[in-house]
Design a protein around this motif. Structure first.
Motif, PDB file in Angstrom:
ATOM      1  N   MET A   1       0.848  -1.163   0.000  1.00  0.00           N
ATOM      2  CA  MET A   1       0.000   0.000   0.000  1.00  0.00           C
ATOM      3  C   MET A   1       0.895   1.227   0.000  1.00  0.00           C
ATOM      4  O   MET A   1       1.846   1.326   0.759  1.00  0.00           O
ATOM      5  N   ARG A   2       0.557   2.172  -0.867  1.00  0.00           N
ATOM      6  CA  ARG A   2       1.355   3.388  -1.021  1.00  0.00           C
ATOM      7  C   ARG A   2       0.534   4.589  -0.564  1.00  0.00           C
ATOM      8  O   ARG A   2      -0.618   4.753  -0.962  1.00  0.00           O
ATOM      9  N   THR A   3       1.123   5.413   0.279  1.00  0.00           N
ATOM     10  CA  THR A   3       0.475   6.662   0.665  1.00  0.00           C
ATOM     11  C   THR A   3       0.714   7.674  -0.438  1.00  0.00           C
ATOM     12  O   THR A   3       1.853   7.997  -0.763  1.00  0.00           O
ATOM     13  N   VAL A   4      -0.376   8.150  -1.022  1.00  0.00           N
ATOM     14  CA  VAL A   4      -0.305   9.134  -2.103  1.00  0.00           C
ATOM     15  C   VAL A   4      -0.224  10.536  -1.520  1.00  0.00           C
ATOM     16  O   VAL A   4       0.578  11.354  -1.958  1.00  0.00           O
ATOM     17  N   ALA A   5      -1.084  10.809  -0.522  1.00  0.00           N
ATOM     18  CA  ALA A   5      -1.108  12.149   0.051  1.00  0.00           C
ATOM     19  C   ALA A   5      -1.781  12.135   1.414  1.00  0.00           C
ATOM     20  O   ALA A   5      -2.688  11.339   1.657  1.00  0.00           O
ATOM     21  N   ASP A   6      -1.309  13.020   2.275  1.00  0.00           N
ATOM     22  CA  ASP A   6      -2.009  13.374   3.503  1.00  0.00           C
ATOM     23  C   ASP A   6      -2.602  14.746   3.226  1.00  0.00           C
ATOM     24  O   ASP A   6      -1.865  15.693   2.935  1.00  0.00           O
ATOM     25  N   ILE A  14      -7.208  12.993   6.756  1.00  0.00           N
ATOM     26  CA  ILE A  14      -7.565  12.502   5.426  1.00  0.00           C
ATOM     27  C   ILE A  14      -6.309  11.957   4.769  1.00  0.00           C
ATOM     28  O   ILE A  14      -5.305  12.667   4.634  1.00  0.00           O
ATOM     29  N   THR A  15      -6.371  10.691   4.369  1.00  0.00           N
ATOM     30  CA  THR A  15      -5.236  10.040   3.721  1.00  0.00           C
ATOM     31  C   THR A  15      -5.703   9.426   2.414  1.00  0.00           C
ATOM     32  O   THR A  15      -6.729   8.739   2.370  1.00  0.00           O
ATOM     33  N   LEU A  16      -4.954   9.685   1.353  1.00  0.00           N
ATOM     34  CA  LEU A  16      -5.213   9.057   0.063  1.00  0.00           C
ATOM     35  C   LEU A  16      -4.154   7.989  -0.140  1.00  0.00           C
ATOM     36  O   LEU A  16      -2.955   8.270  -0.065  1.00  0.00           O
ATOM     37  N   LEU A  17      -4.605   6.759  -0.353  1.00  0.00           N
ATOM     38  CA  LEU A  17      -3.709   5.617  -0.522  1.00  0.00           C
ATOM     39  C   LEU A  17      -3.946   4.978  -1.883  1.00  0.00           C
ATOM     40  O   LEU A  17      -5.037   5.109  -2.457  1.00  0.00           O
ATOM     41  N   ALA A  18      -2.955   4.256  -2.383  1.00  0.00           N
ATOM     42  CA  ALA A  18      -3.104   3.468  -3.604  1.00  0.00           C
ATOM     43  C   ALA A  18      -2.774   2.029  -3.263  1.00  0.00           C
ATOM     44  O   ALA A  18      -1.772   1.748  -2.602  1.00  0.00           O
ATOM     45  N   TRP A  19      -3.652   1.129  -3.700  1.00  0.00           N
ATOM     46  CA  TRP A  19      -3.458  -0.291  -3.396  1.00  0.00           C
ATOM     47  C   TRP A  19      -4.326  -1.140  -4.307  1.00  0.00           C
ATOM     48  O   TRP A  19      -5.515  -0.866  -4.488  1.00  0.00           O
ATOM     49  N   ASN A  20      -3.727  -2.151  -4.907  1.00  0.00           N
ATOM     50  CA  ASN A  20      -4.458  -3.160  -5.663  1.00  0.00           C
ATOM     51  C   ASN A  20      -5.338  -2.538  -6.753  1.00  0.00           C
ATOM     52  O   ASN A  20      -6.513  -2.870  -6.882  1.00  0.00           O
ATOM     53  N   SER A  21      -4.758  -1.623  -7.534  1.00  0.00           N
ATOM     54  CA  SER A  21      -5.446  -0.931  -8.632  1.00  0.00           C
ATOM     55  C   SER A  21      -6.623  -0.086  -8.175  1.00  0.00           C
ATOM     56  O   SER A  21      -7.568   0.167  -8.927  1.00  0.00           O
ATOM     57  N   LYS A  22      -6.574   0.346  -6.927  1.00  0.00           N
ATOM     58  CA  LYS A  22      -7.620   1.211  -6.383  1.00  0.00           C
ATOM     59  C   LYS A  22      -6.974   2.337  -5.580  1.00  0.00           C
ATOM     60  O   LYS A  22      -5.884   2.205  -5.055  1.00  0.00           O
ATOM     61  N   TYR A  36     -13.288   4.927   1.458  1.00  0.00           N
ATOM     62  CA  TYR A  36     -13.957   4.842   0.170  1.00  0.00           C
ATOM     63  C   TYR A  36     -12.947   4.319  -0.847  1.00  0.00           C
ATOM     64  O   TYR A  36     -11.812   4.790  -0.889  1.00  0.00           O
ATOM     65  N   LYS A  37     -13.375   3.356  -1.658  1.00  0.00           N
ATOM     66  CA  LYS A  37     -12.495   2.767  -2.669  1.00  0.00           C
ATOM     67  C   LYS A  37     -12.932   3.229  -4.055  1.00  0.00           C
ATOM     68  O   LYS A  37     -14.118   3.203  -4.374  1.00  0.00           O
ATOM     69  N   VAL A  38     -11.952   3.636  -4.858  1.00  0.00           N
ATOM     70  CA  VAL A  38     -12.196   4.109  -6.209  1.00  0.00           C
ATOM     71  C   VAL A  38     -11.232   3.387  -7.137  1.00  0.00           C
ATOM     72  O   VAL A  38     -10.020   3.377  -6.888  1.00  0.00           O
ATOM     73  N   ARG A  39     -11.752   2.786  -8.168  1.00  0.00           N
ATOM     74  CA  ARG A  39     -10.860   2.117  -9.126  1.00  0.00           C
ATOM     75  C   ARG A  39      -9.964   3.144  -9.813  1.00  0.00           C
ATOM     76  O   ARG A  39     -10.423   4.231 -10.172  1.00  0.00           O
ATOM     77  N   GLU A  40      -8.697   2.805  -9.975  1.00  0.00           N
ATOM     78  CA  GLU A  40      -7.752   3.723 -10.617  1.00  0.00           C
ATOM     79  C   GLU A  40      -8.227   4.137 -11.999  1.00  0.00           C
ATOM     80  O   GLU A  40      -8.018   5.272 -12.416  1.00  0.00           O
ATOM     81  N   MET A  41      -8.888   3.243 -12.710  1.00  0.00           N
ATOM     82  CA  MET A  41      -9.336   3.556 -14.063  1.00  0.00           C
ATOM     83  C   MET A  41     -10.495   4.561 -14.087  1.00  0.00           C
ATOM     84  O   MET A  41     -10.818   5.105 -15.140  1.00  0.00           O
ATOM     85  N   ASP A  42     -11.116   4.832 -12.927  1.00  0.00           N
ATOM     86  CA  ASP A  42     -12.248   5.750 -12.869  1.00  0.00           C
ATOM     87  C   ASP A  42     -11.845   7.204 -12.631  1.00  0.00           C
ATOM     88  O   ASP A  42     -12.702   8.094 -12.648  1.00  0.00           O
ATOM     89  N   VAL A  43     -10.565   7.440 -12.372  1.00  0.00           N
ATOM     90  CA  VAL A  43     -10.069   8.806 -12.158  1.00  0.00           C
ATOM     91  C   VAL A  43      -8.782   8.987 -12.954  1.00  0.00           C
ATOM     92  O   VAL A  43      -8.167   8.014 -13.388  1.00  0.00           O
ATOM     93  N   GLU A  44      -8.383  10.230 -13.132  1.00  0.00           N
ATOM     94  CA  GLU A  44      -7.175  10.528 -13.890  1.00  0.00           C
ATOM     95  C   GLU A  44      -5.983  10.702 -12.955  1.00  0.00           C
ATOM     96  O   GLU A  44      -5.614  11.814 -12.593  1.00  0.00           O
ATOM     97  N   GLY A  45      -5.441   9.584 -12.510  1.00  0.00           N
ATOM     98  CA  GLY A  45      -4.237   9.592 -11.697  1.00  0.00           C
ATOM     99  C   GLY A  45      -4.455  10.132 -10.296  1.00  0.00           C
ATOM    100  O   GLY A  45      -5.584  10.318  -9.844  1.00  0.00           O
ATOM    101  N   ASP A  46      -3.328  10.383  -9.632  1.00  0.00           N
ATOM    102  CA  ASP A  46      -3.365  10.858  -8.249  1.00  0.00           C
ATOM    103  C   ASP A  46      -4.155  12.158  -8.123  1.00  0.00           C
ATOM    104  O   ASP A  46      -4.952  12.328  -7.206  1.00  0.00           O
TER     105      ASP A  46
END
Length: 80
Positions: A1-6, A14-22, A36-46
C-alpha cells in the motif's frame, strides 16, 4: 500500500492511498473511520483522486461521522 497524500483538514485526518489498482480515501475522526475505494481507471491519476475530496464530499463525511457516533452512543447506552 502506497500513501499518495495526507490532505490537511482542521478536524479530520484525510489520507489518500493506492493499493491493488484502487485508490482508498480514508477519513479518520476520533475513534471512527470511513474508507472509500475508487478504481484507478475511474479517475485521472493521483490528482484526479485528490479532486474527489471536495467540500461537499467532506461535509457528507462529517455528517456521517455524527451519525456513526450517535449510533454507537445509543448502542452503548442500551448495553450498559
Amino acid at each position: 500500500m502506497r500513501t499518495v497524500a495526507d490532505i490537511p483538514h482542521p478536524s479530520l485526518k484525510i489520507t489518500l492511498l493506492a493499493w491493488n489498482s484502487k485508490y482508498l480515501i480514508k477519513f479518520e475522526k476520533g475513534d471512527f473511520e470511513q474508507t472509500y475505494k475508487v478504481r484507478e481507471m475511474d479517475v485521472e491519476g493521483d490528482e484526479g483522486a485528490k479532486a474527489l475530496i471536495d467540500d461537499d464530499f467532506i461535509e457528507a463525511v462529517e455528517n456521517r461521522f455524527l451519525a456513526m457516533r450517535d449510533a454507537f452512543v445509543s448502542t452503548m447506552r442500551r448495553h450498559n
